[in-house]
Motif scaffolding. Structure first.
Motif, PDB file in Angstrom:
ATOM      1  N   MET A  21       0.823  -1.219   0.000  1.00 15.64           N
ATOM      2  CA  MET A  21       0.000   0.000   0.000  1.00 15.64           C
ATOM      3  C   MET A  21       0.857   1.270   0.000  1.00 15.64           C
ATOM      4  N   ARG A  22       2.023   1.180   0.670  1.00 13.44           N
ATOM      5  CA  ARG A  22       2.829   2.392   0.852  1.00 13.44           C
ATOM      6  C   ARG A  22       3.980   2.512  -0.153  1.00 13.44           C
ATOM      7  N   ILE A  23       4.049   1.613  -1.161  1.00 11.87           N
ATOM      8  CA  ILE A  23       5.210   1.685  -2.072  1.00 11.87           C
ATOM      9  C   ILE A  23       5.289   2.955  -2.913  1.00 11.87           C
ATOM     10  N   LEU A  46       2.651 -11.243  -2.000  1.00 12.09           N
ATOM     11  CA  LEU A  46       2.497  -9.790  -2.082  1.00 12.09           C
ATOM     12  C   LEU A  46       1.022  -9.418  -2.016  1.00 12.09           C
ATOM     13  N   ASP A  47       0.711  -8.354  -1.282  1.00  6.17           N
ATOM     14  CA  ASP A  47      -0.666  -7.866  -1.196  1.00  6.17           C
ATOM     15  C   ASP A  47      -0.720  -6.428  -1.679  1.00  6.17           C
ATOM     16  N   ILE A  48      -1.683  -6.177  -2.583  1.00  8.71           N
ATOM     17  CA  ILE A  48      -1.837  -4.827  -3.128  1.00  8.71           C
ATOM     18  C   ILE A  48      -3.327  -4.609  -3.370  1.00  8.71           C
ATOM     19  N   VAL A 151     -11.928 -12.469   0.602  1.00 11.26           N
ATOM     20  CA  VAL A 151     -12.615 -11.245   1.004  1.00 11.26           C
ATOM     21  C   VAL A 151     -11.745 -10.465   1.982  1.00 11.26           C
ATOM     22  N   SER A 152     -12.207  -9.294   2.335  1.00 11.55           N
ATOM     23  CA  SER A 152     -11.510  -8.496   3.332  1.00 11.55           C
ATOM     24  C   SER A 152     -12.546  -7.732   4.145  1.00 11.55           C
ATOM     25  N   ASN A 153     -12.301  -7.631   5.448  1.00 20.37           N
ATOM     26  CA  ASN A 153     -13.160  -6.859   6.359  1.00 20.37           C
ATOM     27  C   ASN A 153     -14.608  -7.349   6.358  1.00 20.37           C
ATOM     28  N   ASN A 173      -9.691 -14.069   4.498  1.00 26.05           N
ATOM     29  CA  ASN A 173     -10.366 -12.841   4.922  1.00 26.05           C
ATOM     30  C   ASN A 173      -9.300 -11.947   5.532  1.00 26.05           C
ATOM     31  N   GLN A 174      -9.118 -10.770   4.949  1.00 24.73           N
ATOM     32  CA  GLN A 174      -8.091  -9.846   5.447  1.00 24.73           C
ATOM     33  C   GLN A 174      -8.753  -8.855   6.405  1.00 24.73           C
ATOM     34  N   VAL A 175      -8.299  -8.864   7.663  1.00 21.42           N
ATOM     35  CA  VAL A 175      -8.921  -8.036   8.706  1.00 21.42           C
ATOM     36  C   VAL A 175      -7.841  -7.335   9.535  1.00 21.42           C
ATOM     37  N   TRP A 219      -4.043  -7.235   8.782  1.00 24.10           N
ATOM     38  CA  TRP A 219      -3.429  -6.015   8.223  1.00 24.10           C
ATOM     39  C   TRP A 219      -3.141  -4.982   9.320  1.00 24.10           C
ATOM     40  N   SER A 220      -2.199  -4.096   9.023  1.00 27.85           N
ATOM     41  CA  SER A 220      -1.727  -3.080   9.997  1.00 27.85           C
ATOM     42  C   SER A 220      -1.275  -3.723  11.300  1.00 27.85           C
ATOM     43  N   VAL A 221      -0.402  -4.700  11.196  1.00 29.02           N
ATOM     44  CA  VAL A 221       0.058  -5.443  12.379  1.00 29.02           C
ATOM     45  C   VAL A 221       0.929  -4.600  13.322  1.00 29.02           C
ATOM     46  N   MET A 222       1.401  -3.452  12.857  1.00 24.60           N
ATOM     47  CA  MET A 222       2.238  -2.597  13.719  1.00 24.60           C
ATOM     48  C   MET A 222       1.510  -1.330  14.182  1.00 24.60           C
ATOM     49  N   GLN A 223       0.253  -1.174  13.797  1.00 24.80           N
ATOM     50  CA  GLN A 223      -0.442   0.096  14.066  1.00 24.80           C
ATOM     51  C   GLN A 223      -1.404  -0.001  15.243  1.00 24.80           C
ATOM     52  N   PRO A 255      11.639  -6.274  18.926  1.00 22.67           N
ATOM     53  CA  PRO A 255      10.227  -5.966  19.230  1.00 22.67           C
ATOM     54  C   PRO A 255       9.325  -6.098  17.999  1.00 22.67           C
ATOM     55  N   THR A 256       9.834  -5.715  16.845  1.00 22.76           N
ATOM     56  CA  THR A 256       9.026  -5.822  15.623  1.00 22.76           C
ATOM     57  C   THR A 256       8.673  -7.281  15.334  1.00 22.76           C
ATOM     58  N   ALA A 257       9.664  -8.148  15.407  1.00 23.62           N
ATOM     59  CA  ALA A 257       9.409  -9.579  15.135  1.00 23.62           C
ATOM     60  C   ALA A 257       8.457 -10.162  16.180  1.00 23.62           C
ATOM     61  N   ILE A 274       2.621  -7.170   6.411  1.00 22.79           N
ATOM     62  CA  ILE A 274       3.445  -6.051   6.881  1.00 22.79           C
ATOM     63  C   ILE A 274       3.422  -4.932   5.831  1.00 22.79           C
ATOM     64  N   GLY A 275       3.619  -3.691   6.316  1.00 19.95           N
ATOM     65  CA  GLY A 275       3.497  -2.574   5.382  1.00 19.95           C
ATOM     66  C   GLY A 275       4.733  -1.712   5.286  1.00 19.95           C
ATOM     67  N   THR A 276       5.856  -2.218   5.780  1.00 21.09           N
ATOM     68  CA  THR A 276       7.062  -1.401   5.776  1.00 21.09           C
ATOM     69  C   THR A 276       7.590  -1.143   4.358  1.00 21.09           C
ATOM     70  N   THR A 277       8.284  -0.014   4.228  1.00 16.52           N
ATOM     71  CA  THR A 277       8.965   0.273   2.964  1.00 16.52           C
ATOM     72  C   THR A 277      10.485   0.155   3.142  1.00 16.52           C
ATOM     73  N   LYS A 278      10.897  -0.317   4.329  1.00 17.94           N
ATOM     74  CA  LYS A 278      12.331  -0.395   4.644  1.00 17.94           C
ATOM     75  C   LYS A 278      12.822  -1.842   4.586  1.00 17.94           C
ATOM     76  N   GLN A 279      13.919  -2.035   3.849  1.00 16.59           N
ATOM     77  CA  GLN A 279      14.451  -3.401   3.706  1.00 16.59           C
ATOM     78  C   GLN A 279      14.820  -4.006   5.064  1.00 16.59           C
ATOM     79  N   HIS A 280      15.438  -3.189   5.944  1.00 12.44           N
ATOM     80  CA  HIS A 280      15.879  -3.777   7.220  1.00 12.44           C
ATOM     81  C   HIS A 280      14.699  -4.247   8.059  1.00 12.44           C
ATOM     82  N   ARG A 281      13.538  -3.574   7.908  1.00  8.30           N
ATOM     83  CA  ARG A 281      12.366  -4.026   8.670  1.00  8.30           C
ATOM     84  C   ARG A 281      11.728  -5.265   8.022  1.00  8.30           C
ATOM     85  N   VAL A 282      11.904  -5.424   6.718  1.00  2.00           N
ATOM     86  CA  VAL A 282      11.433  -6.661   6.063  1.00  2.00           C
ATOM     87  C   VAL A 282      12.231  -7.834   6.626  1.00  2.00           C
TER      88      VAL A 282
HETATM   89  N1  NAP Z   1      -7.707  -4.966   3.616  1.00  2.93           N
HETATM   90  C1  NAP Z   1      -7.648  -3.742   4.089  1.00  2.93           C
HETATM   91  O1  NAP Z   1      -8.659  -3.076   4.292  1.00  2.93           O
HETATM   92  C2  NAP Z   1      -6.302  -3.149   4.357  1.00  2.93           C
HETATM   93  C3  NAP Z   1      -6.186  -1.914   5.002  1.00  2.93           C
HETATM   94  C4  NAP Z   1      -4.910  -1.412   5.229  1.00  2.93           C
HETATM   95  C5  NAP Z   1      -3.792  -2.094   4.834  1.00  2.93           C
HETATM   96  N2  NAP Z   1      -3.941  -3.288   4.184  1.00  2.93           N
HETATM   97  C6  NAP Z   1      -2.763  -4.061   3.748  1.00  2.93           C
HETATM   98  O2  NAP Z   1      -1.938  -4.245   4.865  1.00  2.93           O
HETATM   99  C7  NAP Z   1      -0.622  -3.793   4.571  1.00  2.93           C
HETATM  100  C8  NAP Z   1       0.020  -3.319   5.813  1.00  2.93           C
HETATM  101  O3  NAP Z   1      -0.678  -2.208   6.357  1.00  2.93           O
HETATM  102  P1  NAP Z   1       0.147  -1.053   7.055  1.00  2.93           P
HETATM  103  O4  NAP Z   1       1.062  -0.422   6.065  1.00  2.93           O
HETATM  104  O5  NAP Z   1      -0.803  -0.187   7.794  1.00  2.93           O
HETATM  105  O6  NAP Z   1       1.026  -1.963   8.051  1.00  2.93           O
HETATM  106  P2  NAP Z   1       2.044  -1.708   9.214  1.00  2.93           P
HETATM  107  O7  NAP Z   1       3.200  -2.597   8.969  1.00  2.93           O
HETATM  108  O8  NAP Z   1       1.286  -1.847  10.481  1.00  2.93           O
HETATM  109  O9  NAP Z   1       2.496  -0.191   9.089  1.00  2.93           O
HETATM  110  C9  NAP Z   1       3.492   0.197   8.182  1.00  2.93           C
HETATM  111  C10 NAP Z   1       3.924   1.601   8.568  1.00  2.93           C
HETATM  112  O10 NAP Z   1       4.492   1.548   9.874  1.00  2.93           O
HETATM  113  C11 NAP Z   1       5.879   1.838   9.833  1.00  2.93           C
HETATM  114  N3  NAP Z   1       6.548   0.823  10.633  1.00  2.93           N
HETATM  115  C12 NAP Z   1       6.374  -0.515  10.581  1.00  2.93           C
HETATM  116  N4  NAP Z   1       7.126  -1.130  11.502  1.00  2.93           N
HETATM  117  C13 NAP Z   1       7.784  -0.161  12.161  1.00  2.93           C
HETATM  118  C14 NAP Z   1       8.705  -0.165  13.241  1.00  2.93           C
HETATM  119  N5  NAP Z   1       9.098  -1.295  13.812  1.00  2.93           N
HETATM  120  N6  NAP Z   1       9.160   1.002  13.672  1.00  2.93           N
HETATM  121  C15 NAP Z   1       8.768   2.149  13.091  1.00  2.93           C
HETATM  122  N7  NAP Z   1       7.917   2.223  12.053  1.00  2.93           N
HETATM  123  C16 NAP Z   1       7.436   1.071  11.607  1.00  2.93           C
HETATM  124  C17 NAP Z   1       6.280   1.775   8.390  1.00  2.93           C
HETATM  125  O11 NAP Z   1       7.308   2.702   8.157  1.00  2.93           O
HETATM  126  P3  NAP Z   1       8.579   2.297   7.260  1.00  2.93           P
HETATM  127  O12 NAP Z   1       8.049   2.162   5.883  1.00  2.93           O
HETATM  128  O13 NAP Z   1       9.477   3.447   7.462  1.00  2.93           O
HETATM  129  O14 NAP Z   1       9.108   1.006   7.821  1.00  2.93           O
HETATM  130  C18 NAP Z   1       4.997   2.132   7.667  1.00  2.93           C
HETATM  131  O15 NAP Z   1       4.854   3.529   7.593  1.00  2.93           O
HETATM  132  C19 NAP Z   1      -0.803  -2.747   3.478  1.00  2.93           C
HETATM  133  O16 NAP Z   1       0.356  -2.579   2.702  1.00  2.93           O
HETATM  134  C20 NAP Z   1      -1.916  -3.375   2.690  1.00  2.93           C
HETATM  135  O17 NAP Z   1      -1.360  -4.338   1.826  1.00  2.93           O
HETATM  136  C21 NAP Z   1      -5.161  -3.820   3.964  1.00  2.93           C
END
Ligand code: NAP
Length: 310
Positions: A21-23, A46-48, A151-153, A173-175, A219-223, A255-257, A274-282
């Motif tokens: 999502m964030r690429i 990959l999820d997009i 499906v999702s949500n 089901n993506q939630v 989804w959004s496992v770090m938020q 902590p991330t893992a 996961i939604g990171t754009t950073k290789q080290h976090r992948v």
């Molecule tokens: N089905 C749906 O309705 C739905 C909704 C939302 C998302 N999604 C899917 O879920 C994916 C992931 O969602 P998300 O991007 O919200 O996931 P996320 O991994 O929870 O959040 C990614 C964001 O958090 C930052 N981040 C991640 N780990 C971090 C850490 N340890 N320390 C500091 N910053 C960190 C990333 O920054 P950096 O890039 O700098 O690492 C990026 O900005 C999306 O790409 C999409 O494919 C699906």
């Protein structure tokens, strides 16, 4: 990395999924590097979605695949449709046959691929007609454009309703699920109690997915909240970070893992997107499968996030 069987063709799918999502924050070279890092660390999923940055995310992925065609074969590519966006108009949800087919054709074209491995319906459309969706899925499958559907949500009743029109199973089901976003779990601990957390908002979606062997993609496992921020390292969650840091140290991990391992510990067929754009976090995230959390640790993290057990 660990893998689960996924979809109609029983593909071997990594439990950690790279969400794209964030690429659009990256350029084509950066995305290529991110994908290669994912591949080298065992991530093959990959999820997009068509709506991410109005198609830009898919177009950028398409550029990467055009420049490096063999890369596509390393991944199960999943996209989503059903959020209908038109310039200058309201965004709404659209599971009409016409929209689903048009959306998939658009996604394939943007991504420069002939076939997507999985298509998810992104957010429930109250006006959905299961037979019409079934027709769309059958056509896309027979034309070789989509292999597997999900499906999702969606809540269990929505999935049950949808299934009345489908010839294929619902694969996933993506939630939203993270240590700091747990309404699907909270209600299960406080059944029949007079508290806000006992309000079941999801109809028992996790249990339904377990019963029907539907993969739960978190989804959004770090938020925390709805894209409110990252809880790892956040001053909003001092107690959680203390516990995350300690458990990470004890498991020789990060902590991330640990945060991702917490999601994967739920005993459904789980994937963490996961939604990171950073290789080290992948690289860090891919190591989540090495962390085996005990029941005690799992509940400790749940409570440290500010949750309650009766
Ligand atoms: N089905 C749906 O309705 C739905 C909704 C939302 C998302 N999604 C899917 O879920 C994916 C992931 O969602 P998300 O991007 O919200 O996931 P996320 O991994 O929870 O959040 C990614 C964001 O958090 C930052 N981040 C991640 N780990 C971090 C850490 N340890 N320390 C500091 N910053 C960190 C990333 O920054 P950096 O890039 O700098 O690492 C990026 O900005 C999306 O790409 C999409 O494919 C699906």
């Amino acid at each position: 990395m660990e893998y689960i069987e996924f979809g109609c063709n029983h593909a071997k799918a990594s439990k950690v999924v790279l969400g794209l999502m964030r690429i659009p924050e990256l350029d084509v070279q950066g995305i290529d590097a991110l994908l290669n890092t994912a591949k080298d660390n065992g991530i093959n999923f990959l999820d997009i979605a068509d709506c991410y940055s109005n198609g830009k995310a898919e177009s950028l992925l398409g550029e990467v695949f055009k420049n490096n065609p063999s890369l596509r074969d390393n991944f199960i590519v999943q996209s989503k449709c059903g959020i209908h966006k038109q310039e200058g108009k309201l965004t709404f949800f659209d599971f009409s046959k016409e929209h689903i087919i048009e959306a998939v054709n658009g996604s394939l074209k943007r991504m420069n691929i002939e076939q997507m491995d999985c298509l998810l319906l992104h957010r429930p459309d109250a006006l959905m007609e299961p037979d019409e969706i079934g027709e769309a899925f059958n056509q896309l499958y027979s034309e070789g454009k989509v292999k597997t559907f999900g499906v999702s949500n969606m809540n269990p009743m929505q999935m049950k309703l949808l299934k009345t029109g489908l010839d294929c199973p619902i694969a996933a089901n993506q939630v939203q699920l993270s240590i700091c976003h747990t309404p699907m779990l909270n209600a299960g601990y406080t059944v029949n109690m007079d508290s806000d957390s006992s309000v079941m908002r999801d109809g028992g979606v996790l249990e339904y997915c377990r019963l029907h062997k539907i993969v739960v993609q978190a989804w959004s496992v770090m938020q925390y909240g709805f894209f409110k921020g990252v809880f790892v390292g956040s001053p909003e969650y001092p107690e959680l970070n203390k516990v995350l840091n300690r458990i990470a140290l004890e498991h020789n991990s990060t902590p991330t893992a640990v945060a991702i391992a917490w999601v994967l510990r739920y005993p459904a067929l789980m994937q963490a997107v996961i939604g990171t754009t950073k290789q080290h976090r992948v690289v860090e995230s891919a190591k989540a499968c090495d962390v085996k959390l005990s029941r005690y640790e799992w509940y400790e993290l749940y409570l440290a996030a500010g949750n309650f057990l009766p």
